[in-house]
Design a protein around this motif. Structure first.
Motif, mmCIF file in Angstrom:
data_model
loop_
_atom_site.group_PDB
_atom_site.id
_atom_site.type_symbol
_atom_site.label_atom_id
_atom_site.label_comp_id
_atom_site.label_asym_id
_atom_site.label_seq_id
_atom_site.Cartn_x
_atom_site.Cartn_y
_atom_site.Cartn_z
ATOM 1 N N ARG A 215 0.829 -1.278 0.046
ATOM 2 C CA ARG A 215 0.040 -0.159 -0.017
ATOM 3 C C ARG A 215 0.743 1.033 0.091
ATOM 4 N N TYR A 216 1.858 1.234 0.645
ATOM 5 C CA TYR A 216 2.544 2.670 0.880
ATOM 6 C C TYR A 216 3.943 2.678 0.433
ATOM 7 N N GLN A 218 5.019 2.763 -2.578
ATOM 8 C CA GLN A 218 5.165 3.747 -3.918
ATOM 9 C C GLN A 218 4.526 5.068 -3.628
ATOM 10 N N THR A 219 3.494 5.088 -2.627
ATOM 11 C CA THR A 219 2.452 6.078 -2.427
ATOM 12 C C THR A 219 3.288 7.118 -1.445
ATOM 13 N N THR A 220 4.230 7.049 -0.594
ATOM 14 C CA THR A 220 4.722 7.689 0.464
ATOM 15 C C THR A 220 6.116 7.813 0.404
ATOM 16 N N GLY B 109 0.466 8.241 -5.331
ATOM 17 C CA GLY B 109 -0.098 8.936 -4.100
ATOM 18 C C GLY B 109 -1.124 8.203 -3.431
ATOM 19 N N LEU B 110 -1.624 8.731 -2.280
ATOM 20 C CA LEU B 110 -2.764 8.263 -1.520
ATOM 21 C C LEU B 110 -3.964 9.029 -1.793
ATOM 22 N N PRO B 111 -5.247 8.618 -1.536
ATOM 23 C CA PRO B 111 -6.467 9.409 -1.663
ATOM 24 C C PRO B 111 -6.502 10.453 -0.922
ATOM 25 N N GLU B 114 -7.767 10.030 2.988
ATOM 26 C CA GLU B 114 -6.960 9.869 4.202
ATOM 27 C C GLU B 114 -6.452 10.730 4.855
#
Lengths: 322, 365
Positions: A215-216, A218-220, B109-111, B114
């Motif tokens: 989940r994280y 690549q996204t953070t 990225g993230l939505p 959140e």
């Protein structure tokens, strides 16, 4: 005097309604007596959230601290972090609640660092220390809290691994006494059980880490994940030690029953193993039983040091189950 | 979401907010920056749950929308892009495509859901003042903030609203800096609050010489609205110690000093102040100050400074760092040094309402 979980909660609620809550409580009681539940429900009541969110660490202004180092200790950095958070004012009209689970696992430095905050917490905060072994806490900590002992639940169910251990003990009790093979069987059985527990915890945590990574990753930015890997490693060790200590407690129950059988005391802690413990009792005299209990205490203490686990178990079982 | 903007504008916007992103976070999404694009601007928000900053930049917004992207990664990419025109497009899965000249980057990225929202301020007490005044006030005080975590109430600047004055105070127990700023506000707004160091540092960076700042004090939190940027922070719990009692009410001697000259002399002499005692001695005699420092077995330094002084001869010692800190942060040419005797605190003053109390050090004869 000890409370059931419900009456303890009622007592705390009454204190809250009269605005007479103390600044720190030490909620003690054996495993399964509902310490976390009482703490979570109180926190949920004060900060208008749900107990589930409190236990997941997602409730606003509730800070949960628990042993997370490899040696299953609460380290001084964790206490400093908690103190720092308590020093800032809550954004809503909430109370800031610090919950410390397994408080007896605080490192000495951590406990000392905590004294000042515990004696005089920042305004608008409440500290809840949970412990199954309050006698292991330094006197300086205990004296700064209001004690709230919980009663053990009437029927504490055994976990599958505890059941397995009991079956192993009952089986070996039928074997010939005073031979080395019996001790060896117990030792092997215990190690098998412990390996299975360790594998199971490791798998669970590996999976949780993997879920977080996908989940994280690549996204953070990376910093958080790197810490997570260490966090899970330490947590695995910490949870493992907790479950291992429960197995050791089961061995204490077993020998307590042997002793009861020997001196003709009625009532057994392990009702299902009454015959087996009686048989062991018949093979030994009182001095021998007491000696074995002392050896068991030694083994428990050695397990909490850096001594190699397999060796401690083998030597211990050799003395205790021969 | 889709927008295009110049590289300078985006970088400027990111620089304003990215300091708040902490390296040690409890929530993974806190290392991300929230981007919200609509009507010609893109808003940027970061927070570590204690301090939050919202800024933004002008952009051609083709499609409104919002997402969060890893702050440091985004910043390093934008900084290295070859052309000054940058276009960013984010799809429904929070994947951002960044195009500039011949370069193309895709980051995930993230939505936005959140991302923890910045706190709301209801029934807040609001005052407005010039940004320049607040910036000067913080500059004159913030260096005296304590870093000792065992006395957490000192880990910030006191904002004391009283009698149409905003008083800023910082102290670490050995020295104290204080500034009074004239400010109109109703009596109901009187309050003492402590703003934590991190918020003070960020605020000092964001404040400019023009425009106003709107300060809102809510329950347990404070917001500084600088028109284009907004900073919100939690406040420190507890009461600030009674600082007034350490300010000497009288002064026996007043020495007028030229700030630069005095600072330069101190800086030179302090080179030989020993690490152990870390003190520097000021000896006053008729129309002269002798500044001395010595380290046994290393050497000594001495410098004379002509001043107007007619009082009795005496010596007083101070920590050189503590004496130089206010001199570095003041802008005035002329400062006043008020002293009583060798054991009482010295006070630095200027023409405007400011004072700096410094405890002397004991010296062996």
């Amino acid at each position: 005097m000890s409370f059931s979980a419900d009456s303890a909660l009622e007592y705390l609620e009454r204190a809250h309604k009269k605005n007479r809550l103390a600044h720190a409580y030490l909620i003690s009681g054996p495993a399964g007596s509902g310490k976390s539940v009482v703490a979570a429900r109180l926190a949920a009541l004060l900060n208008k959230t749900t107990p589930e969110r409190v236990l997941q660490g997602q409730a606003p202004d509730v800070l949960v601290t628990e042993p997370a180092s490899r040696s299953r200790k609460i380290v001084v950095d964790q206490i400093r972090g908690l103190e720092r958070a308590l020093q800032l004012r809550s954004a809503g009209n909430h109370k800031k609640i610090g919950i410390i689970r397994d408080a007896d696992r605080m490192q000495t430095q951590a406990a000392n660092a905590f004294l000042k905050t515990l004696e005089e917490p920042p305004q608008n905060s409440l500290l809840l220390l949970l412990s199954a072994l309050p006698e292991a806490l330094p006197e300086t900590i205990v004296s700064r809290c209001l004690s709230l002992p919980l009663r053990s639940p009437s029927e504490a169910p055994f976990s599958p691994e505890e059941e397995q251990l009991l079956r192993l003990l009952c089986a070996t009790a039928q074997e010939k006494p005073h031979v080395i093979e019996r001790a060896y069987r117990v030792s092997q059985g215990m190690q098998g059980l412990l390996n299975a527990i360790r594998d199971q915890i490791r798998d669970e945590h590996a999976e949780a880490l993997k879920r977080e990574e996908t989940r994280y990753r690549q996204t953070t930015d990376g910093g958080w994940l790197r810490e997570r890997e260490d966090y899970y490693k330490a947590l695995t060790e910490s949870v493992y030690r907790e479950r291992r200590s429960r197995l050791i407690e089961t061995l204490f129950l077993w020998w307590a029953d042997v002793l009861r059988a020997k001196i003709g005391e009625a009532g057994r802690l392990l009702e299902s193993c009454a015959k087996a413990t009686a048989k062991i009792a018949a093979q030994l005299n009182i001095a021998q039983v007491l000696k074995r209990i002392r050896r068991l205490e030694e083994m428990r203490d050695h397990l909490n040091t850096t001594a190699q686990e397999a060796l401690v178990l083998e030597v211990g079982c050799l003395h205790i189950f021969r | 979401m889709k927008f295009s903007a110049t590289k300078e504008k985006i970088l400027e916007g990111l620089q304003q907010v990215q300091n708040v992103v902490s390296t040690r976070t409890t929530l993974p999404i806190l290392s991300n920056v929230l981007l919200q694009a609509k009507e010609g601007t893109v808003n940027l928000t970061t927070t570590d749950l204690d301090v939050g900053v919202r800024g933004g930049f002008e952009a051609n917004v083709d499609k409104a929308g919002a997402t969060t992207l890893p702050a440091r990664r985004l910043f390093t990419i934008i900084r290295e892009l070859p052309s000054s025109e940058i276009s960013v497009e984010v799809d429904g899965k929070n994947a951002a495509s960044i195009r500039s000249g011949q370069s193309f980057f895709k980051i995930l990225g993230l939505p936005e859901e959140e991302f923890p929202p910045l706190p709301k301020f209801e029934n807040a007490k609001v005052v407005t003042m010039r940004q320049k005044d607040l910036r000067d006030g913080l500059r004159k005080t913030a260096y005296a903030i304590s870093t000792d975590e065992t006395r957490y109430v000192l880990n910030g600047v006191l904002f004391s609203y009283k009698e149409n004055k905003l008083t800023l105070v910082a102290t670490d127990g050995r020295r104290l800096a204080m500034v009074d700023l004239e400010l109109e506000f109703p009596r109901s707004h009187e309050a003492d609050i402590i703003v934590p160091t991190k918020a003070v540092t960020e605020l000092a960076r964001l404040l400019t010489d023009d425009g106003d700042v709107k300060i809102s004090v809510g329950t347990g939190q404070i917001a500084f609205d600088l028109n284009s940027t907004l900073l919100v922070s939690k406040l420190i719990e507890g009461n600030y110690p009674n600082y007034k009692q350490v300010i000497p009410s009288e002064a026996k001697e007043r020495i007028t000093l030229e700030r630069e000259t005095f600072l330069n002399s101190l800086r030179r002499v302090s080179l030989l102040a020993s690490d152990k005692s870390n003190s520097i001695k000021l000896s006053f005699s008729k129309n002269n100050i002798e500044i001395t420092a010595n380290t046994p077995e290393v050497g000594e330094a001495r410098e004379s400074l002509p001043v107007v002084y007619k009082g009795r001869d005496f010596s007083i010692a101070f920590n050189p760092e503590f004496l130089m800190a206010p001199l570095r942060n003041l802008a005035d040419d002329e400062i006043f040094f008020d002293l009583i005797d060798e054991m009482s605190p010295g006070v630095l003053k200027i023409q405007t309402p400011f004072l700096y109390v410094l405890m002397p050090m004991r010296v062996s004869a």
